[in-house]
Design a protein around this motif. Structure first.
Motif, PDB file in Angstrom:
ATOM      1  N   LEU A 107       0.478  -1.384  -0.335  1.00 49.79           N
ATOM      2  CA  LEU A 107      -0.384  -0.090   0.013  1.00 49.79           C
ATOM      3  C   LEU A 107       0.670   1.003  -0.157  1.00 49.79           C
ATOM      4  O   LEU A 107       1.762   1.592   0.929  1.00 49.79           O
ATOM      5  CB  LEU A 107      -1.165   0.144   1.145  1.00 49.79           C
ATOM      6  N   VAL A 108       1.067   1.834  -0.913  1.00 54.40           N
ATOM      7  CA  VAL A 108       1.528   3.337  -1.411  1.00 54.40           C
ATOM      8  C   VAL A 108       0.945   4.341  -0.991  1.00 54.40           C
ATOM      9  O   VAL A 108      -0.319   4.556  -2.186  1.00 54.40           O
ATOM     10  CB  VAL A 108       2.884   2.750  -2.181  1.00 54.40           C
ATOM     11  N   THR A 109       1.993   5.424  -1.941  1.00 57.13           N
ATOM     12  CA  THR A 109       0.562   6.849  -2.156  1.00 57.13           C
ATOM     13  C   THR A 109       0.943   7.108  -3.835  1.00 57.13           C
ATOM     14  O   THR A 109       1.519   5.804  -4.155  1.00 57.13           O
ATOM     15  CB  THR A 109       2.078   8.197  -1.218  1.00 57.13           C
ATOM     16  N   LEU A 110       0.346   7.653  -4.132  1.00 55.82           N
ATOM     17  CA  LEU A 110       0.700   8.613  -5.273  1.00 55.82           C
ATOM     18  C   LEU A 110       2.118   8.258  -6.441  1.00 55.82           C
ATOM     19  O   LEU A 110       1.968   8.373  -6.699  1.00 55.82           O
ATOM     20  CB  LEU A 110       0.197   9.375  -5.993  1.00 55.82           C
ATOM     21  N   GLN A 111       2.823   8.793  -5.106  1.00 55.98           N
ATOM     22  CA  GLN A 111       4.447   8.677  -4.769  1.00 55.98           C
ATOM     23  C   GLN A 111       4.698   7.623  -5.108  1.00 55.98           C
ATOM     24  O   GLN A 111       6.259   7.428  -5.539  1.00 55.98           O
ATOM     25  CB  GLN A 111       4.948  10.005  -4.711  1.00 55.98           C
ATOM     26  N   GLY A 112       5.028   6.560  -4.392  1.00 55.06           N
ATOM     27  CA  GLY A 112       4.906   5.547  -4.190  1.00 55.06           C
ATOM     28  C   GLY A 112       5.947   5.159  -3.293  1.00 55.06           C
ATOM     29  O   GLY A 112       6.705   4.023  -3.256  1.00 55.06           O
ATOM     30  N   TYR A 113       5.595   5.989  -2.032  1.00 53.98           N
ATOM     31  CA  TYR A 113       5.543   6.154  -0.837  1.00 53.98           C
ATOM     32  C   TYR A 113       4.894   4.912   0.038  1.00 53.98           C
ATOM     33  O   TYR A 113       3.889   4.874   0.033  1.00 53.98           O
ATOM     34  CB  TYR A 113       6.204   7.470   0.245  1.00 53.98           C
ATOM     35  N   PRO A 114       5.744   4.029   0.971  1.00 53.46           N
ATOM     36  CA  PRO A 114       5.015   3.433   1.817  1.00 53.46           C
ATOM     37  C   PRO A 114       4.446   4.028   2.978  1.00 53.46           C
ATOM     38  O   PRO A 114       4.968   4.824   3.128  1.00 53.46           O
ATOM     39  CB  PRO A 114       6.245   2.087   2.018  1.00 53.46           C
ATOM     40  N   VAL A 115       2.993   3.519   2.308  1.00 57.84           N
ATOM     41  CA  VAL A 115       1.668   3.885   3.863  1.00 57.84           C
ATOM     42  C   VAL A 115       1.700   3.133   5.321  1.00 57.84           C
ATOM     43  O   VAL A 115       3.057   1.596   5.026  1.00 57.84           O
ATOM     44  CB  VAL A 115       0.672   3.730   2.916  1.00 57.84           C
TER      45      VAL A 115
END
Length: 236
Positions: A107-115
């Motif tokens: 599960l990541v942000t639109l920028q690809g950072y992990p939640v």
């Protein structure tokens, strides 16, 4: 005479800082989950002369309205908590809940950072099971089974922070997960709009710009008066 110049200059520096925060807020009036930057000033007394401090920035507690998107991977924080994501700046807090699933199920942000979950670990889902269902307490379920939990964090943001990209905030204090709170929760299928009132910020920007120009005029007049005094004293 010089004291009046220093007072006007300190005022101009403070007003410039306020102009920068207002311009930044207006630029992010359409940024999901953005909390406006405010600035507070103090009067600094030097003998009998009062100067204006450069100002200390802080985050407004005013959030934006909630918009229903019906997208299963859009989330909003209800209350004063924050989502946590892992970025190059470290653990970063955000109110922007536009998430997605990577091919491997992350599960990541639109920028690809992990939640991150409440323990600070990246959230791993089953990429083959489709979007999860999320309850208000942040629990993630796929095919009826709990597969993880979205972390909602709290922090004393007044201790200091730096911005990361648009809506991200890297706090000075250590964030702590919120557990069993009746005031904070996760809403699936919703997004929080920017907390900026663009019209109000534009009005403030105009007022501060005029005050900045007035301070500049005062400095110019003071310099002219000082030059004239020097010439007069020199001629005598």
């Amino acid at each position: 005479m010089q004291s009046s110049l220093y007072v006007a200059l300190s005022s101009q520096i403070a007003l410039e800082n306020r102009l920068n925060t207002l311009a930044d807020n207006i630029a992010n009036s359409g940024t999901i989950g953005y909390r406006p930057t405010e600035i507070r000033f103090e009067s600094l007394l030097n003998g009998t002369t009062a100067f204006v401090s450069e100002g200390q920035t802080y985050l407004s507690s005013i959030g934006g309205g909630l918009t229903q998107t019906e997208n299963a991977l859009d989330f909003a924080v209800q209350g004063e908590g924050w989502f946590a994501i892992e970025t190059p700046a470290g653990l970063t807090l955000t109110r922007d809940g536009r998430f997605t699933m990577a091919e491997g199920g992350d599960l990541v942000t639109l920028q690809g950072y992990p939640v991150l979950d409440p323990g600070g670990a990246p959230i791993q889902l089953d990429g083959a099971s489709g979007p999860p269902k999320v309850s208000r307490d942040g629990l993630l379920r796929q095919n009826g089974a709990v597969v993880g939990s979205i972390g909602v964090y709290t922090v004393d943001i007044d201790q200091g922070f730096v911005r990361f990209e648009n809506s991200g905030v890297v706090p000075t204090a250590r964030p702590e997960p919120i557990v069993d709170s009746a005031e904070s929760g996760v809403l699936q299928g919703y997004l929080e709009e920017s907390g900026v009132n663009a019209m109000s910020e534009m009005s403030r920007l105009i007022m501060v710009t005029r005050a900045f120009e007035n301070a500049a005029s005062l400095i110019k007049e003071g310099e002219n008066t000082l030059d004239e005094a020097v010439r007069t004293l020199g001629s005598t």
